[in-house]
Structure formats: structure tokens, C-alpha cells
Motif scaffolding. Structure first.
Motif, PDB file in Angstrom:
ATOM      1  N   SER A  44      35.868 -34.541  13.024  1.00 18.32           N
ATOM      2  CA  SER A  44      35.815 -36.001  12.626  1.00 18.32           C
ATOM      3  C   SER A  44      35.928 -36.035  11.245  1.00 18.32           C
ATOM      4  CB  SER A  44      34.712 -36.761  13.211  1.00 18.32           C
ATOM      5  OG  SER A  44      34.625 -38.192  12.827  1.00 18.32           O
ATOM      6  N   ASP A  45      36.678 -36.975  10.645  1.00 23.63           N
ATOM      7  CA  ASP A  45      36.366 -37.401   9.212  1.00 23.63           C
ATOM      8  C   ASP A  45      35.189 -38.129   8.992  1.00 23.63           C
ATOM      9  OD1 ASP A  45      37.102 -37.968   6.333  1.00 23.63           O
ATOM     10  OD2 ASP A  45      39.269 -38.340   7.104  1.00 23.63           O
ATOM     11  N   MET A  48      36.308 -43.292   8.227  1.00 21.03           N
ATOM     12  CA  MET A  48      37.179 -43.783   8.961  1.00 21.03           C
ATOM     13  C   MET A  48      37.534 -45.441   9.079  1.00 21.03           C
ATOM     14  SD  MET A  48      36.649 -41.242  11.984  1.00 21.03           S
ATOM     15  CE  MET A  48      34.751 -41.585  12.280  1.00 21.03           C
ATOM     16  N   GLY A  53      31.766 -42.009   9.844  1.00 19.75           N
ATOM     17  CA  GLY A  53      31.497 -40.763  10.486  1.00 19.75           C
ATOM     18  C   GLY A  53      29.906 -40.645  10.758  1.00 19.75           C
ATOM     19  N   MET A  72      35.260 -33.375   8.428  1.00 28.61           N
ATOM     20  CA  MET A  72      36.099 -33.364   7.321  1.00 28.61           C
ATOM     21  C   MET A  72      35.943 -34.434   6.273  1.00 28.61           C
ATOM     22  SD  MET A  72      39.923 -32.940   8.619  1.00 28.61           S
ATOM     23  CE  MET A  72      40.140 -31.963   9.906  1.00 28.61           C
ATOM     24  N   SER A  73      36.157 -33.974   4.964  1.00 31.48           N
ATOM     25  CA  SER A  73      36.135 -34.983   3.968  1.00 31.48           C
ATOM     26  C   SER A  73      36.758 -34.468   2.621  1.00 31.48           C
ATOM     27  CB  SER A  73      34.492 -35.548   3.542  1.00 31.48           C
ATOM     28  OG  SER A  73      34.740 -36.670   2.616  1.00 31.48           O
ATOM     29  N   LYS A  97      38.966 -31.342   2.489  1.00 32.59           N
ATOM     30  CA  LYS A  97      40.488 -31.865   2.546  1.00 32.59           C
ATOM     31  C   LYS A  97      40.887 -31.548   1.066  1.00 32.59           C
ATOM     32  CE  LYS A  97      39.953 -35.890   4.434  1.00 32.59           C
ATOM     33  NZ  LYS A  97      40.351 -37.291   5.099  1.00 32.59           N
TER      34      LYS A  97
END
Length: 112
Positions: A44-45, A48, A53, A72-73, A97
Motif C-alpha cells: 500500500s501507498d 491515497m 495508509g 510505499m511512499s 518511490k
């Protein structure tokens, strides 16, 4: 975003994994709620639309506490803040990212 999601899904499928992908966290949560046994890992980001998250992970863990989570970030500080509210049993790793598909595949294969 859809193109990146498709690249990630394709990359994970090429290493033999079954993947479901969503652009809407509420739809992902609803699908997970109906078939939690289908999922061993959730990626998961942190940022969102409609659901952040933090709340997403809490709800996922309430449904299936044993599911593994990767976050993720693009923002390292978000993950540091996230770690304060979650233990290592809640979140198994962090993907920065822009994502390296090779690194992502390695992290996922180590967890499944």
C-alpha cells in the motif's frame, strides 16, 4: 498512477505471483474484507485518495492480523512517522518511490 500500478502488477506476476491491484483503497478494502484468505501480502501507498495508509493498514490488520504489509511512499518522513504507530509485525518493509521493480520483487519474494 494506473500505468505504474500495471507495471508493478506485471512485474510481480512474471515472478509467479497472483496479484490484485486497485487504484481506490476503499474498493481494495472491500474486496479484502470479502476474501481475506486470498491475500498473504498487501502493498500500500501511504498517501491515497479517500483513505490514508495509516487507516488502511489498521483496517486490513483488523480483518486479517496475519497478513504481511509493505508500504510505499516518495516521502521518507512519512514512513518514519508511520513506524511510531505500528510494530514490525504490522509492517514488514518500506519501498521508496520511485520504485525499483527488481527491489520490489526481491522484497515480496522474501515475504511470501
Amino acid at each position: 498512477m494506473i500505468m505504474i500500478l500495471h507495471l508493478i502488477q506485471t512485474s510481480l506476476e512474471k515472478v509467479g505471483l497472483s496479484v490484485s491491484s486497485f487504484t481506490d483503497p476503499l474498493m481494495a478494502l472491500e474486496t479484502f474484507r470479502h476474501t481475506p484468505s486470498d491475500y498473504d501480502l498487501v502493498i500500500s501507498d501511504i498517501r491515497m485518495p479517500h483513505l490514508n495508509g495509516y487507516d488502511f493498514v489498521r483496517q486490513i490488520k483488523n480483518i486479517k492480523p496475519t497478513v504481511k504489509i509493505l508500504l510505499m511512499s516518495a516521502f521518507e518522513y512519512e514512513y518514519s512517522a508511520f513506524q511510531k504507530g505500528f510494530s514490525s509485525s504490522d509492517v514488514k518493509g518500506y519501498i521508496e518511490k520511485p520504485v525499483s521493480l527488481y527491489k520490489l520483487n526481491q522484497m515480496v519474494l522474501a515475504l511470501v
